[in-house]
Motif scaffolding. Structure first.
Motif, PDB file in Angstrom:
ATOM      1  N   ALA A  46       0.151  35.163  28.258  1.00 53.44           N
ATOM      2  CA  ALA A  46      -0.974  34.611  29.011  1.00 53.44           C
ATOM      3  C   ALA A  46      -0.263  33.330  29.903  1.00 53.44           C
ATOM      4  N   MET A  47       0.317  32.471  29.032  1.00 54.79           N
ATOM      5  CA  MET A  47       0.914  31.357  29.847  1.00 54.79           C
ATOM      6  C   MET A  47       2.181  31.358  30.608  1.00 54.79           C
ATOM      7  N   LEU A  48       2.996  32.587  30.291  1.00 49.17           N
ATOM      8  CA  LEU A  48       4.087  32.833  31.109  1.00 49.17           C
ATOM      9  C   LEU A  48       3.571  33.446  32.458  1.00 49.17           C
ATOM     10  N   VAL A  49       2.464  34.337  32.411  1.00 52.14           N
ATOM     11  CA  VAL A  49       1.927  34.963  33.679  1.00 52.14           C
ATOM     12  C   VAL A  49       1.214  33.806  34.616  1.00 52.14           C
ATOM     13  N   VAL A  50       0.462  32.836  33.877  1.00 52.08           N
ATOM     14  CA  VAL A  50      -0.031  31.810  34.756  1.00 52.08           C
ATOM     15  C   VAL A  50       0.925  30.973  35.288  1.00 52.08           C
ATOM     16  N   ASN A  51       1.987  30.576  34.572  1.00 55.25           N
ATOM     17  CA  ASN A  51       3.086  29.807  35.077  1.00 55.25           C
ATOM     18  C   ASN A  51       3.789  30.565  36.195  1.00 55.25           C
ATOM     19  N   ALA A  52       4.074  31.851  36.083  1.00 52.79           N
ATOM     20  CA  ALA A  52       4.650  32.501  37.129  1.00 52.79           C
ATOM     21  C   ALA A  52       4.044  32.544  38.456  1.00 52.79           C
ATOM     22  N   VAL A  53       2.526  32.655  38.273  1.00 50.58           N
ATOM     23  CA  VAL A  53       1.579  32.659  39.337  1.00 50.58           C
ATOM     24  C   VAL A  53       1.616  31.544  40.178  1.00 50.58           C
ATOM     25  N   LEU A  54       1.495  30.592  39.254  1.00 45.19           N
ATOM     26  CA  LEU A  54       1.180  29.152  39.822  1.00 45.19           C
ATOM     27  C   LEU A  54       2.879  28.834  40.856  1.00 45.19           C
ATOM     28  N   LEU A  55       3.965  29.147  40.132  1.00 42.59           N
ATOM     29  CA  LEU A  55       5.214  28.841  40.898  1.00 42.59           C
ATOM     30  C   LEU A  55       5.264  29.697  41.974  1.00 42.59           C
ATOM     31  N   LYS A  56       4.669  30.934  41.903  1.00 41.75           N
ATOM     32  CA  LYS A  56       5.027  31.706  43.373  1.00 41.75           C
ATOM     33  C   LYS A  56       3.970  31.168  44.320  1.00 41.75           C
ATOM     34  N   VAL A  57       2.820  30.625  43.972  1.00 41.17           N
ATOM     35  CA  VAL A  57       1.943  30.106  44.998  1.00 41.17           C
ATOM     36  C   VAL A  57       2.846  28.735  45.363  1.00 41.17           C
ATOM     37  N   GLY A  58       3.487  28.029  44.631  1.00 40.02           N
ATOM     38  CA  GLY A  58       3.892  26.818  45.216  1.00 40.02           C
ATOM     39  C   GLY A  58       5.085  26.742  45.883  1.00 40.02           C
ATOM     40  N   LEU A  59       5.949  27.994  45.641  1.00 32.42           N
ATOM     41  CA  LEU A  59       7.323  28.099  46.270  1.00 32.42           C
ATOM     42  C   LEU A  59       6.942  29.238  47.738  1.00 32.42           C
ATOM     43  N   ALA A  60       5.659  29.599  47.871  1.00 34.04           N
ATOM     44  CA  ALA A  60       5.319  30.491  48.881  1.00 34.04           C
ATOM     45  C   ALA A  60       6.175  29.757  50.144  1.00 34.04           C
ATOM     46  N   PRO A  61       5.833  28.548  50.580  1.00 35.76           N
ATOM     47  CA  PRO A  61       6.439  28.125  51.901  1.00 35.76           C
ATOM     48  C   PRO A  61       8.045  28.440  51.977  1.00 35.76           C
ATOM     49  N   LEU A  62       8.639  28.323  50.977  1.00 33.52           N
ATOM     50  CA  LEU A  62      10.136  28.401  50.785  1.00 33.52           C
ATOM     51  C   LEU A  62      10.452  29.751  50.932  1.00 33.52           C
ATOM     52  N   ALA A  63       9.746  30.722  50.374  1.00 34.07           N
ATOM     53  CA  ALA A  63       9.842  32.086  50.430  1.00 34.07           C
ATOM     54  C   ALA A  63       9.558  32.467  52.026  1.00 34.07           C
TER      55      ALA A  63
END
Length: 332
Positions: A46-63
């Motif tokens: 659960a922590m890995l999934v939450v971390n992945a989702v938060l990182l994806k949201v945070g790095l969306a402008p870079l993507a």
């Protein structure tokens, strides 16, 4: 907020939740029981999934910036990536947009110089074909006629055949010279030049019609030259590669102002073939005058080339246009 602090705070939040769970009522036996192991593994997942989702949201402008960089093409200007927020990503987006603006301006200047040199070289070659080779072949025709009047009949027939071959070569030289240097465009304007171009490409196997809407706004000589060259390249592609039997050339005003040129055929279309030097050359010419060029499939099959000049009065502000315009006027 900078990208560094975004990632740091996201990971810090996940680790804080993990520590909070350790301080809770949940205990782990020694050795670890099977049920407790399942709970630990589930919590880790659960922590890995939450971390992945938060990182994806945070790095969306870079993507988004990465996708814009991957699809950027100086020959196909598109909308710039939106600058949102602050920090390194916003700064990088602004720098990328400024770089695209600078590269497009520099390419317009260099393309203007190249096309100016190309038109000057076309004019020089056409002049040499007309003055040197054309006059030489004319002299050969006169000499053959003079010789044919003095020789016996069997040889006279061969000389007449040589005359016809030389006359056909002279006509071909003149046709090439006209394509290199559009004298009709210089002397009579774009309307007559397009009609002459349509008549030149018309053959028993290919019918070309030109539809010119009256009352078009005045165009700069450089814009007329670009439209003529785009029409010429479009007709050349249709005659050589499309297998078409009919081509239409339309020159008409645009609903929102400006002038549009459309070359449409009923051939087999572009398919999956990559763009060649001819289409890229048309794109460079269109960019030079600030026009929009679209190459693709027609509404009823075949291929179509469409170029639109939305601001005929403002094209003289484009870098490099004045040189081409001066070259065109100098030939008159």
């Amino acid at each position: 907020m900078s990208l560094y602090w975004r990632i740091f705070l996201l990971n810090a939040g996940v680790l804080t939740v993990a520590v909070a769970l350790l301080l809770g009522p949940v205990t782990v036996s020694t050795p670890v029981l099977f049920g407790e192991a399942l709970v630990l593994l589930g919590g880790l997942a659960a922590m890995l999934v939450v971390n992945a989702v938060l990182l994806k949201v945070g790095l969306a402008p870079l993507a988004r910036l990465n996708r814009a960089m991957a699809t950027a093409d100086l020959l196909k200007p598109a909308t710039r990536p939106t600058v949102s927020g602050g920090g390194e990503v916003a700064g990088l987006t602004r720098t990328f947009n400024a770089m695209l603006d600078r590269l497009e301006a520099e390419r317009a200047i260099s393309s203007g110089r190249v096309l100016t040199a190309l038109e000057a070289e076309r004019k020089r070659i056409a002049q040499e074909l007309h003055d040197e080779i054309g006059q030489t072949l004319t002299a050969v025709l006169l000499q053959l006629k003079h010789a044919a009047d003095r020789v016996p009949e069997p040889v006279r027939t061969d000389l007449h055949q040589a005359q016809e071959t030389t006359r056909a070569s002279l006509d071909e030289i003149r046709r090439i010279a006209r394509r290199l240097r559009p004298g009709v465009l210089e002397e009579l304007g774009l309307h007559s030049a397009l009609r002459s171009l349509a008549a030149e490409f018309t053959t028993p196997r290919l019918g070309v019609t030109a539809h010119i809407t009256p009352g078009l706004p005045h165009l700069d000589p450089a814009a007329e030259l670009v439209l003529y060259r785009v029409a010429q390249e479009g007709l050349t592609n249709a005659a050589r590669h499309s297998g078409a039997t009919r081509v239409e050339v339309h020159l008409r005003p645009l609903p929102r102002g400006g002038v549009g040129l459309l070359v449409r055929d009923n051939g087999h279309g572009l398919g999956e073939a990559p763009e060649g030097a001819g289409i890229r050359g048309m794109r460079e010419r269109a960019l030079l005058i600030g026009a929009e060029l679209h190459v693709g499939a027609g509404p009823q099959g075949g291929a179509q080339v469409r170029i639109e000049i939305t601001d005929p009065a403002g094209i003289t502000d484009i870098a490099g246009i004045a040189n081409i315009a001066d070259t065109t006027r100098a030939t008159r």
